[in-house]
Design a protein around this motif. Structure first.
Motif, short mmCIF file in Angstrom:
data_model
loop_
_atom_site.label_atom_id
_atom_site.label_comp_id
_atom_site.label_asym_id
_atom_site.label_seq_id
_atom_site.Cartn_x
_atom_site.Cartn_y
_atom_site.Cartn_z
N LEU A 225 -16.69 -42.75 -30.11
CA LEU A 225 -16.37 -41.37 -30.05
C LEU A 225 -15.90 -41.27 -28.46
O LEU A 225 -16.82 -41.46 -27.76
N ASN A 226 -14.91 -40.53 -28.49
CA ASN A 226 -14.66 -39.74 -26.70
C ASN A 226 -15.29 -38.61 -27.14
O ASN A 226 -14.96 -37.76 -27.86
N ILE B 290 -20.96 -46.72 -28.15
CA ILE B 290 -20.72 -45.60 -29.18
C ILE B 290 -19.95 -44.46 -28.53
O ILE B 290 -19.43 -43.86 -29.20
N ALA B 291 -20.13 -44.53 -27.26
CA ALA B 291 -19.25 -43.37 -26.43
C ALA B 291 -18.83 -43.64 -25.39
O ALA B 291 -19.28 -43.55 -24.18
N PRO B 292 -17.56 -44.45 -25.22
CA PRO B 292 -16.98 -44.86 -23.89
C PRO B 292 -16.63 -44.05 -23.04
O PRO B 292 -16.43 -44.55 -21.98
N GLU C 100 -9.33 -42.48 -17.87
CA GLU C 100 -10.55 -43.02 -18.35
C GLU C 100 -9.93 -44.40 -19.30
O GLU C 100 -9.48 -43.98 -20.58
N LYS C 101 -9.85 -45.47 -18.69
CA LYS C 101 -9.10 -46.54 -19.43
C LYS C 101 -9.61 -46.85 -20.90
O LYS C 101 -8.87 -47.03 -21.73
N ARG C 102 -10.97 -46.60 -21.05
CA ARG C 102 -11.62 -47.01 -22.36
C ARG C 102 -11.45 -46.05 -23.67
O ARG C 102 -12.09 -46.29 -24.37
N PHE C 103 -10.69 -44.79 -23.08
CA PHE C 103 -10.81 -43.91 -24.13
C PHE C 103 -9.88 -44.37 -25.47
O PHE C 103 -10.26 -43.90 -26.76
N LEU C 104 -8.84 -45.19 -25.14
CA LEU C 104 -8.32 -45.60 -26.24
C LEU C 104 -8.96 -46.87 -27.21
O LEU C 104 -8.78 -46.78 -28.50
N GLU C 105 -10.22 -47.09 -26.75
CA GLU C 105 -11.12 -47.95 -27.72
C GLU C 105 -11.65 -47.04 -28.83
O GLU C 105 -12.01 -47.39 -29.81
N ALA C 106 -11.86 -45.68 -28.60
CA ALA C 106 -12.54 -44.94 -29.64
C ALA C 106 -11.68 -44.49 -30.61
O ALA C 106 -10.48 -44.52 -30.81
#
Ligand SMILES: Nc1nc2c(ncn2[C@@H]2O[C@H](COP(=O)(O)OP(=O)(O)OP(=O)(O)O)[C@@H](O)[C@H]2O)c(=O)[nH]1
Ligand SMILES: [Mg+2]
Length: 391
Positions: A3-4, A34-36, A99-105
């Protein structure tokens, strides 16, 4: 499930901070994320400063409305909170994009209290903005309802809660409800310790989010609960709970459960944990009003088997006959058997009905008071009409 997380206002920021701590724990002890991306947004700089785990840079602790509030909050006027969020939505979107990793969520979780000003006003505004922008990611809200004494002493609390909840429900994919007062019922000394309440609020999410991200074979259950199951389940008004039952330590390592007495004791423990989860739901509700439900069983592998999962499923089916029920199991090395429970798509929540009814009564009363104040002020002004001024 990843989750973001974005917390708004003091309450939202602090609970987002707890999620950041939960993520640090998952990374450290389970090597999973679990929360990038965790961000706090507030009109109050002191509150932002008081957080512990969220990164200190200006893109993770975002101060908005500085010009209007001087960094001191909006003082419970949630219309002002909403207005400031509208004016600053680009600033928040920029921070997320950066925040580059937000797409992972898999989804967003936005958090705020219903009764304050900043969080209560901004959560639905930003939910709408994100929903229009990120069509493929569900946007969930986690909304904290006020303590009873706050409702009793301050009418604005009830009005804010009603406007916040109605707006959030209209724009979010699902709204998790958490009633602060429920924690006082569990432990009357807890009022002194808001951090403890916040830890209890986020605790039921931990295994639920971790289960689908688990990489180690021995911790992967026979039925993994993944992001797809959770996303399918969450819609509209939602509550969450969790219960636990101790399991005997020697069962942990040595003995496989075969004796019929052990087996029945094991089933009883599972039902006890499920009962506890049901009685400790984040807001009082009737499971019969739920359209969907999830339960996740997490326990040492030898304490779980398909019979137990089925027993729990049958028990839940009797309590929530209308619900589509999804389930999973998550083997863990620990001395307890835990049941995590979510009811969603609730068609009735008494507490919300109460806020809506009371606020509907308050609106004409607020209007009457405002008109009376204006009238009084006017007569006072008129009384001084012939007095000269000095400027
Ligand atoms: N569970 C929990 N509730 C909190 C916390 N902080 C505040 N609250 C509750 O949140 C409500 C007040 O909202 P806040 O979040 O303080 O308000 P805000 O969004 O910062 O808005 P303003 O201060 O008015 O600008 C009350 O019902 C408090 O009981 C917290 O850390 N945890
Ligand atoms: Mg505040």
């Amino acid at each position: 499930m990843k989750l973001n997380i974005i917390g708004f206002g003091q309450c939202g920021g602090r609970i987002a901070d707890e999620f950041a701590a939960l993520n640090a724990m998952a990374r450290h002890s389970r090597k999973i994320e679990i929360a990038p991306c965790v961000i706090a947004v507030n009109t109050d700089s002191t509150d932002l400063n008081g957080l512990h785990t969220i990164s200190k840079d200006y893109r993770h602790r975002i101060l908005i409305g500085n010009r209007q509030t001087g960094g001191h909050g909006v003082g419970k006027i949630n219309e002002t909170g909403a207005q400031i969020a509208k004016e600053n939505s680009d600033k928040i979107l920029d921070a997320i994009r950066n925040e580059k990793r937000f797409l992972e969520a898999d989804a967003f979780l936005l958090i705020a209290s219903a009764a304050g000003g900043t969080g209560s006003g901004s959560i639905s505004v930003m939910t709408k903005v994100l929903r229009e922008r990120y069509l493929d990611k569900p946007i969930y809200n986690l909304i904290i309802l006020p303590f009873e004494h706050e409702e009793a002493t301050e009418e604005r609390t009830v009005y804010n809660a009603a406007t916040c909840l109605k707006s959030a429900y209209n724009v979010a994919n699902a709204v998790f409800l958490v009633d602060n007062q429920r924690f006082i019922k569990k432990d009357s000394t807890i009022f002194q310790n808001i951090d403890k309440i916040n830890r209890m609020i986020v605790a039921p999410f931990y295994d639920l989010l971790c289960a689908g991200e688990e990489k180690k074979m021995k911790f992967i259950g026979s039925k993994t609960l993944d992001a797809g199951d959770i996303i399918q389940t969450l819609k509209g008004w939602t509550v969450i709970g969790y219960g636990r039952a101790e399991v005997e330590k020697f069962n942990l390592k040595f003995r496989k459960i075969t004796h019929f007495m052990d087996k029945s004791a094991q089933t009883l423990k599972g039902i006890r944990a499920l009962d506890e989860a049901m009685s400790e739901l984040s807001v009082a509700c009737n499971p019969a009003d739920a359209a969907t439900a999830i339960y996740l069983l997490s326990a040492p592998a030898r304490e779980m088997n398909m019979d137990l999962v089925k027993e729990l499923g049958d028990y839940l089916r009797a309590k929530a006959p209308q619900a589509i029920i999804r389930n999973g199991d998550y083997p863990q090395n620990r001395d307890s058997l835990n049941v995590h429970l979510v009811f969603s798509g609730l068609t009735n929540v008494e507490k919300i009905r109460k806020y809506y009814t009371k606020s509907t009564e308050l609106i004409p009363e607020f209007k009457r008071r405002q008109e009376e104040n204006e009238r009084k002020l006017k007569t006072l002004d008129e009384a001084g009409n012939s007095i000269p001024t000095l400027y």
